[in-house]
Write a protein that holds these residues in place. Structure first.
Motif, short mmCIF file in Angstrom:
data_model
loop_
_atom_site.label_atom_id
_atom_site.label_comp_id
_atom_site.label_asym_id
_atom_site.label_seq_id
_atom_site.Cartn_x
_atom_site.Cartn_y
_atom_site.Cartn_z
N VAL A 454 0.88 -1.05 -0.30
CA VAL A 454 0.12 -0.39 0.25
C VAL A 454 0.37 1.35 -0.11
CG1 VAL A 454 -1.63 1.21 1.69
CG2 VAL A 454 -2.19 -1.34 0.72
N VAL A 455 1.96 1.44 0.77
CA VAL A 455 2.49 2.37 0.58
C VAL A 455 3.63 2.41 -0.56
CG1 VAL A 455 4.88 1.84 2.25
CG2 VAL A 455 4.01 3.92 2.66
N GLN A 456 4.02 1.51 -0.66
CA GLN A 456 4.27 1.57 -2.13
C GLN A 456 3.53 2.14 -3.60
OE1 GLN A 456 5.43 -2.63 -3.11
NE2 GLN A 456 7.30 -2.14 -1.20
N LEU A 457 2.48 2.16 -3.38
CA LEU A 457 1.46 2.30 -4.06
C LEU A 457 1.47 4.19 -4.09
CD1 LEU A 457 -0.57 -0.23 -4.75
CD2 LEU A 457 1.10 0.20 -5.65
N GLU A 472 -5.09 -5.50 12.86
CA GLU A 472 -4.26 -5.69 12.45
C GLU A 472 -4.07 -5.11 11.04
OE1 GLU A 472 -7.23 -8.90 10.10
OE2 GLU A 472 -6.65 -7.55 12.51
N PHE A 473 -4.84 -4.07 10.70
CA PHE A 473 -3.82 -3.91 9.45
C PHE A 473 -3.75 -2.09 9.51
CE2 PHE A 473 -7.21 -6.09 7.49
CZ PHE A 473 -6.54 -6.91 6.18
N LEU A 474 -4.26 -1.86 10.26
CA LEU A 474 -3.75 -0.24 11.45
C LEU A 474 -2.31 -0.68 12.19
CD1 LEU A 474 -4.61 2.65 11.51
CD2 LEU A 474 -5.89 2.23 13.91
N LEU A 475 -2.04 -1.64 13.39
CA LEU A 475 -0.95 -1.93 13.04
C LEU A 475 -0.10 -2.13 12.24
CD1 LEU A 475 0.60 -2.89 15.86
CD2 LEU A 475 -0.12 -5.43 15.09
N GLN A 476 0.21 -2.81 11.28
CA GLN A 476 1.10 -2.74 10.36
C GLN A 476 1.12 -1.21 9.00
OE1 GLN A 476 2.69 -4.57 9.98
NE2 GLN A 476 2.30 -6.52 11.43
N ALA A 477 0.18 -0.96 8.90
CA ALA A 477 0.26 0.64 8.76
C ALA A 477 1.13 1.53 8.32
CB ALA A 477 -0.84 1.42 9.14
N ARG A 478 2.23 1.93 7.72
CA ARG A 478 3.51 2.63 7.01
C ARG A 478 3.44 3.40 6.90
NH1 ARG A 478 4.13 -1.45 9.40
NH2 ARG A 478 5.52 -3.21 9.78
#
Length: 579
Positions: A454-457, A472-478
């Motif tokens: 996601v952060v690459q896009l 889990e998505f909020l924890l791994q958000a960059r």
């Protein structure tokens, strides 16, 4: 007749060896995986937010107060993450400590009551129990609260069976208080009070004076108050209505209302007896045909050493069965008490030939299932191939190894040592699960790779909106991330999201479950990026420019900025403040 010194030395060495094996087995795999849903990412996120914001007294989730659980487990998680400097290394440590502490308490009490040999067998029985090891390797609250409950029971039993030991009674009460501010049910050892009173009246246990009972209960309440009183003052005198809502939820909805009028996990009264205990308490329940008559005999003799922990087990199962809301993990605190009730019977139980045949049969069934499934999967059976493709795993060799291990243990030990074969196979299973299994499943259970994509896009500094987010998505958000209240109705979340995206559509994106797109017909989904499947849902990344025709409302829902996603980024832009 006194035992020779060398026998005591051998028993002491075996006792120590078991603790070392337990530590190695339960710690194996730490650092090899991320937090997995359902609960692990939430508590890791709570802990990280405590470290990032300094708000330790009231847990938060994505900048929003988290009212479902008290904070002790989050404190322990925050401390272990801070000490190790890593979520991966730290998030499982509180459960490891809870398991080893519970094991040590069970073994120590068994030693004081029956000697080192029985203590070794009790420890081995606890370490072999499926649910105990499973929860020791899971970063949920339940293993830590089991430690507090076991210490509470230990303090009561030290006073009742080996007393008078008033100090241990008060330590037990303080531990129960810690259990309450860990997960509400820390008081469960008090369920043994009726049996204790009866046995003391019959002269079979140390009497608990009324004054000590009152002081012990005051100690329990006082321990709870160490957190509850400051929390109530902070929330009551704050101008933030979300903190008042937190106070009311944690003090009332998550306690009495959750027990009496549960709103989820609804199960029939027999759920634990039929659907949980038969697997969760394996292999202990294999001994029930011999244990039940022995317990009945000891109950008639008023053997307090057995009757007290056994009454705790029975009343614990009954207590949770009365509530309409049930989860299998609620049975975990009963396992140490069950082992204590079994402890004096274990030497005789392990001499039963048919018990070993039952153990051997279970190894044969489990090993056979894994072996056949592994061979069929490796051969390309369509049903198994589709399942493996869905979860992006290939467990066939792992399963075949488990099947071959079962065959080797049965061949080497024969059915006459079936329980030893079962214990050995379980060690192989947990060893492979904690290494091979973690590596196989981590990419499927953790969205780490997806959030890096996601952060690459979007670019590192683009902002991300997560309506109806999973932790889990909020924890791994960059990248900087906002949400709109965990329990806010989805239509209101979307209206608020549209308004937020419209303020800077070129630098803001929405991360959303594909199913929610049915509620946004105004969006231009041709601009959406398909992220694929994660945790059984299909996810899309949609740029803010796709929502130009959507009507937003900045007052429809609150807006929260996740503090864990802000490190190294600019301050929140206009319209991205919490609340």
């Amino acid at each position: 007749m006194q035992r020779p010194a060398y026998l005591h030395g051998k028993q002491r060495l075996a006792w120590l060896l078991l603790l070392l094996v337990a530590t190695a087995l339960l710690a194996l795999g730490i650092g090899l995986r991320d937090p997995w849903p359902a609960d692990e990412p939430r508590f890791a996120l709570n802990a990280l937010e405590m470290l990032d914001t300094g708000h330790f007294w009231i847990p938060h989730r994505g900048g929003e107060p988290y009212p479902d659980k008290p904070p002790v487990f989050m404190w322990a998680s925050a401390a272990s993450i801070a000490l190790t400097g890593s979520v991966r290394l730290g998030f499982l440590i509180p459960s490891l400590i809870g398991a080893l502490g519970s094991l040590a308490l069970v073994m120590d009490l068994s030693r004081r009551l029956y000697g080192r040999r029985v203590a070794f067998l009790a420890g081995a029985a606890l370490l072999s129990t499926l649910q105990f090891v499973l929860q020791a390797k899971t970063a949920q609250i339940d293993m830590l609260v089991t430690l507090w409950i076991t210490l509470g029971a230990y303090g009561m039993l030290r006073h009742a069976l080996l007393g008078p030991a008033r100090r241990w009674w008060f330590i037990g009460c303080a531990s129960m208080g810690l259990g309450v501010i860990t997960k509400g049910v820390g008081f469960l050892p008090l369920l043994m009070l009726p049996a204790w009173g009866l046995l003391a009246w019959r002269g079979q246990a140390t009497r608990l004076a009324w004054k000590d009972l009152a002081l012990g209960l005051a100690t329990l309440v006082g321990t709870i108050a160490l957190w509850a009183v400051p929390m109530a003052l902070i929330t009551t005198f704050s101008d933030d209505p979300t903190l008042a809502a937190y106070r009311d939820n944690i003090l009332f909805k998550q306690t009495g209302q959750r027990y009496a009028e549960s709103w989820h996990h609804l199960k029939p009264w027999y759920y634990y007896l039929v659907e949980v205990i038969p697997w969760a308490w394996l292999p202990l329940i294999l001994g029930l045909p011999w244990l039940v008559p022995a317990w009945w005999h000891r109950t008639r003799r008023l053997d307090a050493r057995v009757l007290l922990p056994l009454s705790g087990v029975i009343l614990l199962v009954g207590f949770f069965s009365l509530s309409p809301g049930k989860r299998g993990v609620y049975m975990l605190p009963g396992v140490p008490l069950l082992v204590l009730a079994m402890a004096p019977l274990l030497p005789g139980l392990l001499c039963k030939r048919w018990l070993h045949w039952l153990g051997a049969g279970l190894v044969a069934v489990l090993g056979g299932i894994f072996l056949v499934a592994g061979i069929l999967g490796a051969a390309g059976l369509p049903a198994l191939a589709d399942l493996a493709a869905k979860y992006s795993v290939s467990p066939w060799l792992w399963w075949i190894v488990l099947g071959l291990a079962a065959a080797a243990l049965l061949y080497g030990l024969r059915p006459r040592r079936g329980m030893l074969a079962l214990a050995g196979w379980l060690m192989v299973f947990w060893g492979l699960w904690s290494t091979w299994g973690y590596q196989q499943l981590d990419g499927t259970r953790s969205p780490r790779d997806m959030m890096q994509h996601v952060v690459q896009l979007t670019g590192n500094d683009a902002w991300l909106a997560m309506p109806a987010f999973d932790e889990e998505f909020l924890l791994q958000a960059r990248q900087p991330t906002v949400h709109f209240g965990f329990k806010t109705p989805e239509p209101a979340q979307l209206e608020r999201a549209f308004a937020w995206l419209d303020a800077a559509p070129a630098t803001r994106w929405m991360f959303v479950d594909q199913g929610m797109t049915e509620e946004m017909p105004c969006a231009d989904l041709s601009q959406a990026r398909d992220l694929g499947l994660q945790n059984n849902d299909h996810w899309l990344l949609i740029p803010g420019t796709a929502f130009g025709e959507c009507h937003g409302d900045a007052d429809a829902a609150p807006l929260y900025v996740a503090p864990t996603t802000l490190a190294g980024h600019a301050s929140p832009p206009d319209g991205a403040g919490n609340g």
